[in-house]
Scaffold this motif. Structure first.
Motif, mmCIF file in Angstrom:
data_model
loop_
_atom_site.group_PDB
_atom_site.id
_atom_site.type_symbol
_atom_site.label_atom_id
_atom_site.label_comp_id
_atom_site.label_asym_id
_atom_site.label_seq_id
_atom_site.Cartn_x
_atom_site.Cartn_y
_atom_site.Cartn_z
ATOM 1 N N LEU A 9 0.826 -1.198 0.000
ATOM 2 C CA LEU A 9 0.000 0.000 0.000
ATOM 3 C C LEU A 9 0.866 1.256 0.000
ATOM 4 C CD1 LEU A 9 -2.907 0.966 0.034
ATOM 5 C CD2 LEU A 9 -2.845 0.879 2.524
ATOM 6 N N ASP A 10 1.932 1.246 0.766
ATOM 7 C CA ASP A 10 2.855 2.381 0.783
ATOM 8 C C ASP A 10 3.504 2.580 -0.588
ATOM 9 O OD1 ASP A 10 2.339 3.037 3.406
ATOM 10 O OD2 ASP A 10 4.074 1.927 4.198
ATOM 11 N N GLN A 11 3.879 1.507 -1.233
ATOM 12 C CA GLN A 11 4.467 1.595 -2.573
ATOM 13 C C GLN A 11 3.457 2.157 -3.568
ATOM 14 O OE1 GLN A 11 5.821 -2.383 -3.370
ATOM 15 N NE2 GLN A 11 7.817 -2.051 -2.399
ATOM 16 N N LEU A 12 2.226 1.704 -3.456
ATOM 17 C CA LEU A 12 1.172 2.191 -4.338
ATOM 18 C C LEU A 12 0.939 3.691 -4.105
ATOM 19 C CD1 LEU A 12 -0.913 1.533 -6.474
ATOM 20 C CD2 LEU A 12 -2.490 0.877 -4.647
ATOM 21 N N ARG A 13 0.906 4.098 -2.842
ATOM 22 C CA ARG A 13 0.748 5.520 -2.522
ATOM 23 C C ARG A 13 1.907 6.334 -3.107
ATOM 24 N NH1 ARG A 13 -0.991 4.144 3.387
ATOM 25 N NH2 ARG A 13 -3.256 4.228 3.185
ATOM 26 N N TYR A 14 3.105 5.813 -2.969
ATOM 27 C CA TYR A 14 4.282 6.500 -3.497
ATOM 28 C C TYR A 14 4.168 6.666 -5.016
ATOM 29 C CZ TYR A 14 9.026 7.457 -4.963
ATOM 30 O OH TYR A 14 10.127 8.018 -5.553
ATOM 31 N N VAL A 15 3.789 5.601 -5.702
ATOM 32 C CA VAL A 15 3.652 5.647 -7.159
ATOM 33 C C VAL A 15 2.555 6.633 -7.557
ATOM 34 C CG1 VAL A 15 2.958 4.305 -9.189
ATOM 35 C CG2 VAL A 15 4.593 3.341 -7.563
ATOM 36 N N ILE A 16 1.430 6.571 -6.863
ATOM 37 C CA ILE A 16 0.322 7.477 -7.168
ATOM 38 C C ILE A 16 0.736 8.925 -6.929
ATOM 39 C CG2 ILE A 16 -1.969 8.231 -6.416
ATOM 40 C CD1 ILE A 16 -2.641 5.241 -6.043
ATOM 41 N N ASN A 17 1.376 9.207 -5.800
ATOM 42 C CA ASN A 17 1.832 10.573 -5.502
ATOM 43 C C ASN A 17 2.863 11.047 -6.514
ATOM 44 O OD1 ASN A 17 0.148 11.037 -3.297
ATOM 45 N ND2 ASN A 17 1.607 10.135 -1.856
ATOM 46 N N ASP A 18 3.736 10.152 -6.936
ATOM 47 C CA ASP A 18 4.731 10.498 -7.950
ATOM 48 C C ASP A 18 4.037 10.841 -9.267
ATOM 49 O OD1 ASP A 18 7.496 10.726 -8.897
ATOM 50 O OD2 ASP A 18 7.000 8.961 -10.106
ATOM 51 N N LEU A 19 3.046 10.046 -9.630
ATOM 52 C CA LEU A 19 2.297 10.330 -10.860
ATOM 53 C C LEU A 19 1.558 11.660 -10.768
ATOM 54 C CD1 LEU A 19 0.851 6.811 -11.764
ATOM 55 C CD2 LEU A 19 2.617 8.082 -13.002
ATOM 56 N N ILE A 20 0.983 11.928 -9.618
ATOM 57 C CA ILE A 20 0.281 13.201 -9.418
ATOM 58 C C ILE A 20 1.259 14.368 -9.573
ATOM 59 C CG2 ILE A 20 -0.854 14.651 -7.678
ATOM 60 C CD1 ILE A 20 -2.247 12.055 -6.683
ATOM 61 N N ASP A 21 2.441 14.229 -8.970
ATOM 62 C CA ASP A 21 3.450 15.288 -9.095
ATOM 63 C C ASP A 21 3.865 15.483 -10.555
ATOM 64 O OD1 ASP A 21 3.385 15.714 -6.376
ATOM 65 O OD2 ASP A 21 5.202 14.529 -5.971
#
Length: 81
Positions: A9-21
């Protein structure tokens, strides 16, 4: 197992936040490019209007030159009489 899910879940959040950025950065870049294109389009429009004005003035000057030549010829003709 729960720790593994938490890591995923943390990895998914990181990927999603990176994509948002990345999306935000691309949107900002696009906005800058849109503004540059708009400025460029405005300059092109102004140049086209200036060229049209110049052509109108050239036509007016050509007419005035022709008219002036006619008047000079008439004056010369009258002086010969």
């Amino acid at each position: 197992m729960q720790s593994q899910n938490s890591d995923s879940l943390d990895q998914l959040r990181y990927v999603i936040n990176d994509l948002i950025d990345r999306i935000k950065a691309q949107q900002q870049h696009n906005l800058i490019q849109d503004n540059r294109l708009s400025d460029h389009d405005n300059r092109i429009q102004e140049n086209e209007e200036s060229i049209e004005f110049l052509f109108r003035k050239v036509s007016q000057f050509e007419y005035l030159i022709g008219r002036n030549q006619e008047l000079e010829e008439n004056k010369d003709f009258d002086l010969r009489d």
